[in-house]
Each structure stands twice: as structure tokens, then as C-alpha cells.
Design a protein around this motif. Structure first.
Motif, short mmCIF file in Angstrom:
data_model
loop_
_atom_site.label_atom_id
_atom_site.label_comp_id
_atom_site.label_asym_id
_atom_site.label_seq_id
_atom_site.Cartn_x
_atom_site.Cartn_y
_atom_site.Cartn_z
N LEU A 39 82.26 6.62 65.59
CA LEU A 39 81.49 5.88 66.60
C LEU A 39 82.40 5.02 67.47
O LEU A 39 81.92 4.23 68.29
N GLY A 40 83.71 5.13 67.26
CA GLY A 40 84.65 4.33 68.04
C GLY A 40 84.80 2.91 67.52
O GLY A 40 85.23 2.00 68.24
N LYS A 82 63.14 8.77 55.28
CA LYS A 82 62.15 7.73 55.62
C LYS A 82 62.84 6.49 56.18
O LYS A 82 62.18 5.60 56.72
N PHE A 83 64.16 6.43 56.04
CA PHE A 83 64.90 5.28 56.55
C PHE A 83 65.54 5.54 57.92
O PHE A 83 66.32 4.73 58.40
N ASP A 84 65.19 6.67 58.54
CA ASP A 84 65.87 7.04 59.79
C ASP A 84 65.84 5.93 60.84
O ASP A 84 66.84 5.69 61.52
N SER A 85 64.69 5.26 60.98
CA SER A 85 64.62 4.21 62.01
C SER A 85 65.57 3.05 61.66
O SER A 85 66.16 2.42 62.55
N LEU A 86 65.74 2.80 60.35
CA LEU A 86 66.68 1.74 59.93
C LEU A 86 68.13 2.18 60.16
O LEU A 86 68.97 1.36 60.57
N TYR A 87 68.42 3.46 59.89
CA TYR A 87 69.77 3.95 60.14
C TYR A 87 70.12 3.83 61.63
O TYR A 87 71.23 3.42 61.99
N ILE A 88 69.13 4.16 62.48
CA ILE A 88 69.37 4.07 63.93
C ILE A 88 69.57 2.61 64.33
O ILE A 88 70.48 2.28 65.11
N ALA A 89 68.74 1.73 63.76
CA ALA A 89 68.89 0.29 64.06
C ALA A 89 70.27 -0.20 63.60
O ALA A 89 70.94 -0.97 64.31
N ALA A 90 70.71 0.27 62.43
CA ALA A 90 72.03 -0.12 61.90
C ALA A 90 73.13 0.40 62.83
O ALA A 90 74.10 -0.31 63.14
N LYS A 91 72.97 1.63 63.28
CA LYS A 91 73.97 2.22 64.18
C LYS A 91 74.07 1.41 65.48
O LYS A 91 75.18 1.12 65.95
N GLU A 92 72.92 1.02 66.04
CA GLU A 92 72.92 0.22 67.28
C GLU A 92 73.66 -1.09 67.07
O GLU A 92 74.45 -1.54 67.91
N LYS A 93 73.38 -1.73 65.93
CA LYS A 93 74.04 -3.01 65.60
C LYS A 93 75.56 -2.81 65.47
O LYS A 93 76.35 -3.63 65.93
N LEU A 94 75.94 -1.73 64.80
CA LEU A 94 77.38 -1.45 64.61
C LEU A 94 78.05 -1.19 65.96
O LEU A 94 79.17 -1.67 66.21
N LEU A 95 77.37 -0.46 66.83
CA LEU A 95 77.95 -0.16 68.14
C LEU A 95 78.13 -1.43 68.96
O LEU A 95 79.08 -1.54 69.74
N TYR A 109 75.02 9.88 53.23
CA TYR A 109 74.78 11.25 53.74
C TYR A 109 73.66 11.21 54.78
O TYR A 109 73.81 11.75 55.89
N ASP A 110 72.56 10.54 54.45
CA ASP A 110 71.43 10.42 55.40
C ASP A 110 71.84 9.64 56.65
O ASP A 110 71.36 9.92 57.74
N PHE A 111 72.71 8.63 56.47
CA PHE A 111 73.20 7.81 57.58
C PHE A 111 73.92 8.70 58.60
O PHE A 111 73.68 8.63 59.81
N PHE A 112 74.81 9.55 58.09
CA PHE A 112 75.52 10.50 58.98
C PHE A 112 74.53 11.38 59.72
O PHE A 112 74.64 11.58 60.93
N LYS A 113 73.56 11.92 58.98
CA LYS A 113 72.57 12.82 59.58
C LYS A 113 71.79 12.10 60.68
O LYS A 113 71.57 12.63 61.76
N ALA A 114 71.35 10.86 60.35
CA ALA A 114 70.53 10.10 61.32
C ALA A 114 71.34 9.78 62.58
O ALA A 114 70.78 9.72 63.68
N CYS A 115 72.64 9.58 62.42
CA CYS A 115 73.50 9.24 63.56
C CYS A 115 74.00 10.49 64.28
O CYS A 115 74.64 10.39 65.33
N GLY A 116 73.75 11.66 63.70
CA GLY A 116 74.23 12.90 64.31
C GLY A 116 75.74 13.02 64.29
O GLY A 116 76.32 13.68 65.14
N VAL A 117 76.36 12.38 63.30
CA VAL A 117 77.82 12.47 63.18
C VAL A 117 78.16 13.57 62.17
O VAL A 117 77.57 13.64 61.09
N GLU A 118 79.11 14.41 62.55
CA GLU A 118 79.50 15.54 61.70
C GLU A 118 80.10 15.06 60.38
O GLU A 118 80.91 14.13 60.35
#
Ligand SMILES: [Mn+2]
Length: 325
Positions: free
Chosen positions: A47-48, A3-16, A140-149
Motif C-alpha cells: 500500500l506504499g 463479515k469484517f470486510d467493512s472493518l478491513y476497508i476502514a482499517a486500510k483507509e486509516k493506514l493509508l 488472509y481476509d485483510f489481504f482479500k478485502a484490500c485486493g492485495v495479492e
């Protein structure tokens, strides 16, 4: 899907988008915050990106075999250090960062990843799920949401995080989600017997001496419904141990038959401040009681710090808990 997938994606964008990233874990670091932070570092590297990791006590020795090349800074504030983003991991509030909480003031943006019900949502992005048995589950969910192995190395980090916050899959927070994720981690090659052996079935002579001294301080109150033990600075000194050697002490007395509340008091300051760990076997939210003393935690496991000497703090906390019996 979480249920937090949109937040994980937002977090990933911020980190990038961030240039300088910091990561902070809580005082008296446990398996959950440390395993989760080690995993997030690997996510960042994938994510570099990279991060400066801060913990008041540094890296916990009991997890040294998993540390790899990760560095956990103990630094207090340095001139000129600025971060555009800090990730707080497993910190029920900013104060849980202890002496490294200064990082927060030097940071433009905060991502707060946690599972404590008392979390005041201090971040700009708050991924706080009190139904998760460990912060490791959220990572674990963060990795899944970001598609990182999730590599075997990361799987070991996450397994330790989950194992430590669920009492090796035995506390009341252990649910299907916990076992489902653990099952996935086993599929990735995690060996539970090796991790259990290295972390839970390993002690030292000094720690055992400290354990014996602490058990010797056992006091029972309210017809055996409240059990209290303590460790003082003198006891740590006499046994050549530190407070990390008393992690889990409160669990020993929680197991006493008919005990409703178990309390472990530790004083590493020689009479100034006592850290209080509370465990409950009753249907009482002890995180709320800890919050009355500016602490926090979970429904059945919480903590706070109270100024004073051990006998005085013992009286205060026993009196308060007795009101709940
Ligand atoms: Mn945790």
C-alpha cells in the motif's frame, strides 16, 4: 467475503492516511503473531506504507529463515517517538504487549486484530474474531478485502501462523475455514513439508536437555486428571536455553491418557513471577479461569502470570482447576 470486510476497508483507509505506523505483537512471540505481523508488513509495503514493529523479545529465532529484512524492535520507550496509528496483532489485551505496550500511549489510533475470546476490544477499530483458529486467517481476509495479492512469501507467513496456532492442524480449533485457507496457500506454492521440517521437526541438544529436565518435574494430581511440569530459571541457565525453547512443552503432558488439564509453569525471574500455561481436554473454558488471574486466551488454551515461587503457584492453580473436575 468476510463479515469484517467493512472493518478491513476502514482499517486500510486509516493506514493509508497515517504517517507513522507502529505494529505490536505479544510477549513470548509465537508463529501466529509473528507470521501475521510479517504478512501485515508486506500488506503495508504493497500500500506504499511501512511500520515500526515492536516485540518485547524481538524476532523469534525459530522463524529466522522467514524474517527477510523485517526488523522487530525490542526498544523500551524513546523520547520523541509518536505514532498516529498502531496495529496490535494477536494480543488478547494491551498487557500482552509487555514492555512495548508504551507504544499504545504514543499512538492516536489503535487497530486491534485478534482472535482471543477474552479480548476487551481495546482498539478504535476491533477486528476480533474468536471463531478464527489463528490471527493469520484474519490477515488472509485483510489481504482479500484490500485486493492485495498474496505472494508466495506472504503465503508462507500465513501458513506458519495457522499451522502453529492449530498444532499443525490438529487442535479442536481446526475447522473447514482453516483448511480452506491453508488449501489456498498451498495453491500459491506453500510447501507444508518444508515448513513443518524447519519449525516443528527441528530441535537442539540444549532444548532436548531442557525437555528432559522439565519432564522430570512431572506431578500428577486428582487421580491423574491434572498434569503439571515446570521450568525454572536454574534449568534454563543449566541448559543454555531461554523461555522460547519451552514453547509447546504443555502439549507434551496434555497428551497423557486421561489428563483433563495440563499445566506448564515457567519462571525466568528466580522466584518472583511464574508464567502459567493451561491446556484443557475437557469442556471447560480455561480462558475464564486464566482471566481470574488477569490472563486470558482461548476456550481450551490459556495463560496467566502469578506472583510467587513455582511450588506455591502450582498449588494455587491445581486447587483452582480441581474445582472444575
Ligand atoms: Mn494466535
Amino acid at each position: 467475503m468476510s463479515k469484517f470486510d467493512s472493518l478491513y476497508i476502514a482499517a486500510k483507509e486509516k493506514l493509508l492516511a497515517a504517517k507513522n505506523i507502529a505494529m505490536v505483537t505479544h510477549i513470548n512471540p509465537d508463529g501466529d503473531c509473528t507470521g501475521a505481523a510479517l504478512a501485515v508488513r508486506k500488506l503495508l509495503l504493497a500500500l506504499g506504507k511501512d511500520a515500526d514493529i515492536y516485540n518485547e523479545q524481538g524476532f523469534p529465532s525459530f522463524m529466522e529463515f522467514l524474517r527477510g529484512d523485517a526488523v522487530f524492535n525490542r526498544y523500551t520507550q524513546e523520547d520523541g517517538v509518536e505514532y498516529d496509528l498502531t496495529v496490535f496483532i494477536d494480543c488478547g489485551n494491551i498487557d500482552r504487549a509487555g514492555k512495548v505496550a508504551w507504544v499504545c500511549e504514543k499512538s492516536d489510533f489503535i487497530i486491534n486484530i485478534d482472535h482471543h475470546s477474552t479480548n476487551p476490544m481495546f482498539g478504535d477499530i476491533n477486528i476480533v474474531d474468536s471463531t478464527a483458529s489463528a490471527s493469520g486467517l484474519l490477515i488472509y481476509d485483510f489481504f482479500k478485502a484490500c485486493g492485495v495479492e498474496i505472494t508466495l512469501e506472504v503465503a508462507n507467513f500465513l501458513y506458519v501462523a495457522i499451522m502453529m496456532d492449530t498444532g499443525n492442524f490438529s487442535y479442536s480449533n481446526t475447522d473447514k475455514r482453516t483448511h480452506d485457507v491453508a488449501g489456498d496457500l498451498l495453491e500459491l506454492g506453500v510447501d507444508p513439508s518444508v515448513l513443518t521440517q524447519k519449525i516443528l521437526r527441528s530441535t537442539t541438544y540444549n532444548k532436548l536437555k531442557l525437555t528432559a529436565m522439565a519432564i522430570d518435574t512431572l506431578h500428577m494430581y486428582c487421580d491423574g486428571k491434572i498434569a503439571v511440569i515446570h521450568a525454572s530459571k536454574a534449568m534454563y541457565n543449566a541448559t543454555g536455553t531461554d523461555s522460547s525453547d519451552s514453547e509447546g512443552f504443555v502439549g507434551m503432558i496434555r497428551d497423557i491418557k486421561d489428563v483433563g488439564f495440563a499445566v506448564f509453569l515457567r519462571d525466568t525471574t528466580d522466584g518472583k513471577l511464574v508464567k502459567v500455561s493451561i491446556r484443557s481436554n475437557l469442556d471447560v473454558d480455561v480462558s475464564k479461569i486464566a482471566a481470574e488471574y488477569n490472563g486470558g486466551g482461548h476456550y481450551s488454551a490459556a495463560g496467566c502470570s502469578i506472583e510467587g515461587k513455582i511450588p506455591d503457584v502450582e498449588e494455587i492453580i491445581v486447587k483452582r482447576l480441581s474445582e472444575e473436575l
